[in-house]
Scaffold this active site. Structure first.
Site, PDB file in Angstrom:
ATOM      1  CD  GLU A 180      -3.039  -1.031   2.264  1.00 31.60           C
ATOM      2  OE1 GLU A 180      -2.782  -0.384   3.275  1.00 31.60           O
ATOM      3  OE2 GLU A 180      -4.119  -1.640   2.101  1.00 31.60           O
ATOM      4  CD  GLU A 373      -3.761  -6.100   2.391  1.00 36.68           C
ATOM      5  OE1 GLU A 373      -4.622  -5.455   3.044  1.00 36.68           O
ATOM      6  OE2 GLU A 373      -2.544  -5.877   2.474  1.00 36.68           O
TER       7      GLU A 373
HETATM    8  C1  BGP Z   1      -4.451  -3.038   4.927  1.00 39.33           C
HETATM    9  C2  BGP Z   1      -3.095  -3.482   5.392  1.00 39.33           C
HETATM   10  C3  BGP Z   1      -3.071  -4.751   6.165  1.00 39.33           C
HETATM   11  C4  BGP Z   1      -4.333  -5.071   6.918  1.00 39.33           C
HETATM   12  C5  BGP Z   1      -5.611  -4.614   6.292  1.00 39.33           C
HETATM   13  C6  BGP Z   1      -6.820  -4.652   7.194  1.00 39.33           C
HETATM   14  O1  BGP Z   1      -4.513  -1.665   4.824  1.00 39.33           O
HETATM   15  O2  BGP Z   1      -2.218  -3.660   4.302  1.00 39.33           O
HETATM   16  O3  BGP Z   1      -1.882  -4.804   6.887  1.00 39.33           O
HETATM   17  O4  BGP Z   1      -4.246  -5.102   8.261  1.00 39.33           O
HETATM   18  O5  BGP Z   1      -5.517  -3.340   5.755  1.00 39.33           O
HETATM   19  O6  BGP Z   1      -6.781  -3.566   8.039  1.00 39.33           O
HETATM   20  P1  BGP Z   1      -7.056  -3.647   9.587  1.00 39.33           P
HETATM   21  O7  BGP Z   1      -6.111  -4.687  10.096  1.00 39.33           O
HETATM   22  O8  BGP Z   1      -6.723  -2.318  10.108  1.00 39.33           O
HETATM   23  O9  BGP Z   1      -8.465  -4.016   9.723  1.00 39.33           O
END
Ligand code: BGP
Length: 474
Positions: A180, A373
């Site tokens: 990201e 993701e």
């Molecule tokens: C993205 C990141 C991840 C992950 C995901 C979910 O932005 O790359 O590392 O954690 O989001 O976010 P969160 O864990 O804050 O719910």
């Protein structure tokens, strides 16, 4: 009945700092993720420009233990295999390989840990997909150098990347440079390890740090091609369509501008090899002057990526005049979209948005896309018989996979799909264990109790069937 091709890379995604634990084992140095507290302090600190990067007794640090993947990786990989994963997205902790970040020689014990994980994946027929830097960097680099504001990090990152490419050539084909990378536009501290002092210009430092990362990414791409030309290097962005709140042309323009800044600013540098034309005005209007070395623009031009990978959780809605409900919990800000439901953390659920953004990205770049993701953070309940009925997660994933299938029919080339947090892990934005994404439940709770036992959720069996049928069961 829609199906993907047999080459399609189905799997799950994780990040080292959110699941490994073992934060001081095998010669690992501290990373910035190790000083991110758990619970309600996390979000505040992520947005605190004066953060001191120190450990404090009054906070808890869930990333120190993660879910103990450091010791349990074999058991976890066996479960991924059982689900039918073709690929597993993992990241390497920079601070295991270079504990301080600026050493000349890597830490052999750190490399040996990843030898074991990667060899196990390969032995199980699972293709590793490796992120080189996922929201963590050696703490020493943040404290002594001020993070990515310092040009020397470009050299350290390139050195680190070369070590990985040399070690894992022939075993790892797919690499992502920075997770990201455009996250820096929303969370400069987490993404760039930069604490910004009050008198400093946040945007100047953010875009200078981002420029350094973009050059570092291009140099890593160059190194990979020198070492093993069959490697495939991808960029990775948080991607989302930005909708205008109304048909008022002011809202339309505002949303358009926000959308291109978010998705195309870094995307253009990675794929087209140059800053977009709209960057010039943005820099001028915000008093940003990038310091560049003579060869930077050439390095960016000559070392573009092979594919574009993205995270997608939600869309974003914008209004020129913000005088109403902000969309809470959404790191990208924006206003509430009256047509969408949200998760328990306020993230708006929009499967059509995935189809929209996949089409937009492919129309602009015409390189293969990889969804690395996507998923729903939710509270799960373990029934008295030990089962976990996460139908809400199945609904979310099914609808998004249908959106992806539609995009493929629209003509978009999608290489694969790795659902986020395929095994429960520590949340990046909240530091909670209770915000769960997995097909595999991990018995670990926010108060640090739990046996770490793994359990298959209902979604485990559902995803197994999706993969087996190549998506036809959706
Ligand atoms: C993205 C990141 C991840 C992950 C995901 C979910 O932005 O790359 O590392 O954690 O989001 O976010 P969160 O864990 O804050 O719910």
């Amino acid at each position: 009945m829609k199906q993907v091709s047999s080459e399609f890379l189905w799997g799950g995604a994780t990040a080292a700092n959110q699941l490994e634990g073992g934060y001081q084992e095998g010669g690992k140095g501290l990373s910035i993720a190790d000083v991110m507290p758990g619970g309600k302090h996390r979000m505040k600190i992520i947005h605190d420009p004066t953060f001191d990067f120190e450990l404090h007794d009054e906070y808890s640090y869930p990333n120190h233990e993660g879910i103990d993947f450091y010791h349990r990786y074999k058991e976890d990989i066996a479960l991924f295999k059982e689900m039918g994963f073709k690929t597993f997205r993992m990241s390497i902790a920079w601070s295991r390989i270079f504990p301080k970040g600026d050493e000349m020689e890597p830490n052999e014990e750190g490399l040996q840990f990843y030898d074991r994980v990667i060899d196990e994946l390969v032995a199980q027929g699972i293709e590793p997909l490796v992120t080189i830097s996922h929201y963590e960097m050696p703490l020493h680099l943040a404290k002594q150098y001020g993070g990515w504001r310092d040009r020397r990090l470009v050299t350290y990152f390139e050195r680190y990347s070369r070590v990985l490419f040399e070690r894992y050539q022939g075993k790892v084909k797919y690499w992502l440079t920075f997770n990201e990378i455009n996250g820096a536009q929303f969370m400069p501290m987490l993404s760039l390890g930069i604490a910004i002092r009050e008198e400093e210009n946040t945007l100047q430092l953010t875009y200078q740090g981002l420029h350094h990362q973009l050059v570092a990414s291009a140099l890593a791409t160059k190194a990979a091609r020198e070492i093993d030309p069959s490697m495939q290097i991808g960029c990775m962005l948080i991607a989302a369509p930005v909708y205008p709140y109304s048909s008022n042309p002011d809202d339309v323009w505002y949303a358009h501008d926000a959308e291109r800044m978010m998705n195309f600013f870094c995307g253009d540098v990675h794929v087209r090899g140059k800053y977009p034309n709209f960057a010039k005005r943005f820099f001028q209007e915000n008093g940003i002057e990038l310091e560049m070395e003579d060869s930077d623009l050439e390095i960016l031009k000559e070392n573009t990526v092979d594919f574009f990978s993205l995270s997608y959780y939600m869309s974003r809605t914008e209004k020129a005049e913000k005088n109403q409900d902000e969309s809470e919990g959404n790191i990208m800000s924006g206003v509430k979209n009256p047509y969408l439901q949200a998760s328990d953390w306020g993230w708006e659920i929009d499967p059509t948005g995935l189809r929209v953004i996949l089409n937009k990205l492919y129309e602009r770049y015409e390189v293969p896309l990889f969804i690395v993701e996507n998923g729903l953070g939710a509270y799960d309940k373990v029934e008295s018989d030990g089962t976990i009925h996460d139908h809400y997660r199945i609904d979310y994933l099914r609808d998004h996979l249908k959106g992806m299938m539609d995009a493929i029919e629209d003509g978009v080339e999608v290489m694969g799909y790795t659902s986020w947090g395929c095994i429960d892990l520590v949340s990046a934005s909240t530091g909670e264990y209770s915000k769960r994404y997995g097909f595999i439940y991990v018995d670990r709770h926010d108060d640090s109790t739990g046996t770490l036992e793994r359990k298959r959720k209902e979604s485990f069996f559902w995803y197994q069937e999706v993969i087996r049928s190549q998506g036809a069961s959706l």
